[in-house]
Design an enzyme around this catalytic site. Structure first.
Site, PDB file in Angstrom:
ATOM      1  N   GLU A  89      27.575 108.592  88.970  1.00  0.00           N
ATOM      2  CA  GLU A  89      26.362 108.340  88.682  1.00  0.00           C
ATOM      3  C   GLU A  89      25.446 108.568  89.880  1.00  0.00           C
ATOM      4  O   GLU A  89      25.568 108.994  91.063  1.00  0.00           O
ATOM      5  CB  GLU A  89      26.360 106.235  89.025  1.00  0.00           C
ATOM      6  CG  GLU A  89      27.670 105.959  90.073  1.00  0.00           C
ATOM      7  CD  GLU A  89      27.478 105.359  89.886  1.00  0.00           C
ATOM      8  OE1 GLU A  89      28.488 103.992  88.997  1.00  0.00           O
ATOM      9  OE2 GLU A  89      27.275 104.556  90.445  1.00  0.00           O
ATOM     10  N   CYS A 102      19.704 108.375  95.457  1.00  0.00           N
ATOM     11  CA  CYS A 102      20.667 107.689  95.931  1.00  0.00           C
ATOM     12  C   CYS A 102      22.031 108.924  95.002  1.00  0.00           C
ATOM     13  O   CYS A 102      22.332 108.595  93.833  1.00  0.00           O
ATOM     14  CB  CYS A 102      20.996 106.111  94.969  1.00  0.00           C
ATOM     15  SG  CYS A 102      22.726 106.072  95.552  1.00  0.00           S
ATOM     16  N   CYS A 109      36.987 107.627  95.454  1.00  0.00           N
ATOM     17  CA  CYS A 109      36.805 107.884  97.258  1.00  0.00           C
ATOM     18  C   CYS A 109      37.952 107.563  97.270  1.00  0.00           C
ATOM     19  O   CYS A 109      39.109 106.046  97.091  1.00  0.00           O
ATOM     20  CB  CYS A 109      35.753 106.364  97.258  1.00  0.00           C
ATOM     21  SG  CYS A 109      34.840 106.781  98.996  1.00  0.00           S
ATOM     22  N   CYS A 113      37.798 100.365 100.087  1.00  0.00           N
ATOM     23  CA  CYS A 113      37.420  99.588 101.078  1.00  0.00           C
ATOM     24  C   CYS A 113      37.149  98.782  99.623  1.00  0.00           C
ATOM     25  O   CYS A 113      37.349  98.839  98.324  1.00  0.00           O
ATOM     26  CB  CYS A 113      35.587  99.798 101.297  1.00  0.00           C
ATOM     27  SG  CYS A 113      35.554 101.006 102.711  1.00  0.00           S
ATOM     28  N   CYS A 116      34.848  97.134  96.432  1.00  0.00           N
ATOM     29  CA  CYS A 116      33.880  98.400  96.920  1.00  0.00           C
ATOM     30  C   CYS A 116      34.474  98.874  94.914  1.00  0.00           C
ATOM     31  O   CYS A 116      35.512  98.883  95.462  1.00  0.00           O
ATOM     32  CB  CYS A 116      33.741  99.489  97.193  1.00  0.00           C
ATOM     33  SG  CYS A 116      32.638 100.665  96.868  1.00  0.00           S
ATOM     34  N   CYS A 334      27.948 101.469  94.370  1.00  0.00           N
ATOM     35  CA  CYS A 334      28.344 102.672  94.643  1.00  0.00           C
ATOM     36  C   CYS A 334      30.021 101.839  94.109  1.00  0.00           C
ATOM     37  O   CYS A 334      30.593 101.562  93.799  1.00  0.00           O
ATOM     38  CB  CYS A 334      28.813 101.924  95.981  1.00  0.00           C
ATOM     39  SG  CYS A 334      30.174 102.921  96.328  1.00  0.00           S
TER      40      CYS A 334
HETATM   41  N1  SAH Z   1      31.490 105.921 101.665  1.00  0.00           N
HETATM   42  C1  SAH Z   1      29.911 105.832 102.086  1.00  0.00           C
HETATM   43  C2  SAH Z   1      28.714 105.793 100.979  1.00  0.00           C
HETATM   44  C3  SAH Z   1      28.901 104.786  99.727  1.00  0.00           C
HETATM   45  S1  SAH Z   1      28.834 103.351 100.012  1.00  0.00           S
HETATM   46  C4  SAH Z   1      29.947 104.019 103.166  1.00  0.00           C
HETATM   47  O1  SAH Z   1      30.795 103.741 102.958  1.00  0.00           O
HETATM   48  O2  SAH Z   1      28.622 104.387 103.357  1.00  0.00           O
HETATM   49  C5  SAH Z   1      27.438 102.942 100.209  1.00  0.00           C
HETATM   50  C6  SAH Z   1      27.243 101.741 100.745  1.00  0.00           C
HETATM   51  O3  SAH Z   1      26.962 100.859  99.701  1.00  0.00           O
HETATM   52  C7  SAH Z   1      27.927 101.188 101.803  1.00  0.00           C
HETATM   53  O4  SAH Z   1      27.656 100.617 102.386  1.00  0.00           O
HETATM   54  C8  SAH Z   1      28.608  99.977 101.484  1.00  0.00           C
HETATM   55  O5  SAH Z   1      29.517  98.932 102.096  1.00  0.00           O
HETATM   56  C9  SAH Z   1      28.044  99.181 100.080  1.00  0.00           C
HETATM   57  N2  SAH Z   1      28.761  98.633  99.361  1.00  0.00           N
HETATM   58  C10 SAH Z   1      29.475  99.506  98.302  1.00  0.00           C
HETATM   59  N3  SAH Z   1      29.734  98.162  97.249  1.00  0.00           N
HETATM   60  C11 SAH Z   1      28.579  97.344  97.114  1.00  0.00           C
HETATM   61  C12 SAH Z   1      28.383  95.744  96.298  1.00  0.00           C
HETATM   62  N4  SAH Z   1      29.342  95.778  95.344  1.00  0.00           N
HETATM   63  N5  SAH Z   1      27.498  95.309  96.972  1.00  0.00           N
HETATM   64  C13 SAH Z   1      26.364  95.639  97.669  1.00  0.00           C
HETATM   65  N6  SAH Z   1      26.346  97.035  98.742  1.00  0.00           N
HETATM   66  C14 SAH Z   1      28.238  97.520  98.642  1.00  0.00           C
END
Ligand code: SAH
Length: 355
Positions: A89, A102, A109, A113, A116, A334
């Site tokens: 996406e 973006c 991944c 996390c 996520c 994400c």
């Molecule tokens: N792996 C990289 C880039 C992708 S995630 C990173 O961790 O920075 C991009 C951002 O989206 C990160 O700051 C992550 O913490 C955030 N993110 C992931 N899931 C989310 C959600 N459900 N709501 C808000 N932010 C989220």
């Protein structure tokens, strides 16, 4: 047939020579592709018919296929299919006076996390440079306005796919390529210390905007959320960032996703402030209220709580912004888009303003 979007200019000069064209033709072709967004070699009118035929037999520009797109008032979400049948996406975000794209850097991944959506399937594979560049080309081709900002904040961990991301960045910021300003390309990482150090020593990468997902004010909580903290401890991460070779006027962005009752308490704000205070001038903090996912047990805090958290950080003279997650209101955070493909497809058909 080779993908032209995998080459920097010098490499393409060599390739083009090997099929019988003069090296200077390489810049002409790249200009068509990245500036005029013309990827059909037959339409490159400053080349002879014979050359156009050779090029179209030897090279191609696209690798992704648009599977779907949905437009909302503040964003367009694109779903692309890779040649081996995976989905990725890309989200176009309408900012007040410019467009931000973006990008995804991996399919799935490995970082895992807890909050996520991309984590769910684990890592399928890295994206190639052409797959990264094609996200840009296919979206930009669709628009009359130029995309000004690119952020690696979609699916995946860009620094875990360093080489392919680096080459894509080179194409993005070079005058012979997309020619974006270095200051308008951001890499967002979950905080891989060794890779951040590598970036700091890399003349190309150290000029980009660095964003780091902190998400927790203590080692204990961060380990719970982001298991990579075990091998990438929070204090060492902050110290590494403190040493990042930016000029004094540039700041690293710390991203902090606020999750209700988990990391949004007053004391979390105080601990976070204590943690980053020694490098206060080096950072700006973005607070991102969590975008809930039906399959995960986390909630978004009330905005009041978000602003209270911001006020505490500000009382330490930190620069703090609340980032109301544009473009992710509907499905976008994400990996949420891809994982809800079915929902996505239904939305396309139901949405009155789909395009
Ligand atoms: N792996 C990289 C880039 C992708 S995630 C990173 O961790 O920075 C991009 C951002 O989206 C990160 O700051 C992550 O913490 C955030 N993110 C992931 N899931 C989310 C959600 N459900 N709501 C808000 N932010 C989220």
């Amino acid at each position: 047939m080779e993908l032209i979007t995998s080459y920097a200019l010098q490499e393409f000069k060599e390739k083009i020579q090997s099929v019988g064209l003069e090296p200077y033709r390489a810049s002409q072709v790249m200009n068509w592709i990245y500036q005029r967004l013309e990827t059909d070699f037959h339409k490159m009118t400053n080349l002879s018919k014979a050359h156009r035929d050779i090029l179209s037999k030897s090279f191609r520009a696209h690798t992704l296929e648009l599977a779907d797109k949905v437009s909302a008032s503040d964003s367009i979400k694109y779903l692309f299919r890779t040649e081996d049948g995976h989905f990725i996406e890309t989200v176009l975000i309408f900012e007040r006076d410019h467009l931000t794209l973006c990008l995804s850097s991996q399919i799935g991944c490995a970082i895992n996390c807890r909050f996520c959506a991309t984590a769910r399937d684990g890592l399928v594979r890295n994206l190639s440079t052409p797959e990264i560049i094609d996200q840009y080309l296919l979206v930009q081709r669709d628009l009359s306005q130029r995309i000004r900002n690119v952020v690696f904040m979609g699916m995946g961990e860009p620094l875990a796919n360093y080489e392919a991301v680096r080459k894509a960045v080179e194409i993005m910021i070079s005058p012979w390529g997309i020619n974006l300003s270095k200051r308008r390309v951001s890499i967002s990482t979950s905080g891989l210390i060794a890779q951040i150090r590598r970036m700091a020593q890399d003349p190309l990468m150290k000029e980009l905007n660095l964003a780091v997902s902190i998400n927790a004010p203590s080692q204990y909580l961060r380990e719970y959320f982001m298991p990579i903290s075990k091998t990438n401890p929070l204090e060492e991460l902050i110290e590494t960032l403190g040493m990042f070779p930016y000029p004094p006027d540039r700041r690293i962005m710390l991203e902090y996703v606020l999750i209700k009752d988990i990391n949004d308490r007053e004391r979390d704000a105080h601990s976070l402030a204590q943690l980053v205070k020694p490098y206060r001038k080096k950072f700006k903090i973005n607070l991102i209220p969590y975008n809930p996912d039906p399959s995960l047990p986390f909630e978004r805090p009330d905005l009041q709580r978000v602003y209270a958290f911001q006020d505490i950080l500000r009382s330490y003279n930190l620069s703090v912004f609340v980032r109301l997650s544009k473009g992710i209101e509907v499905f976008g955070a994400c990996g949420q888009l891809r994982s809800k493909r079915k929902y996505f497809l239904e939305a396309v058909h139901d949405s009155p303003n789909n395009i």
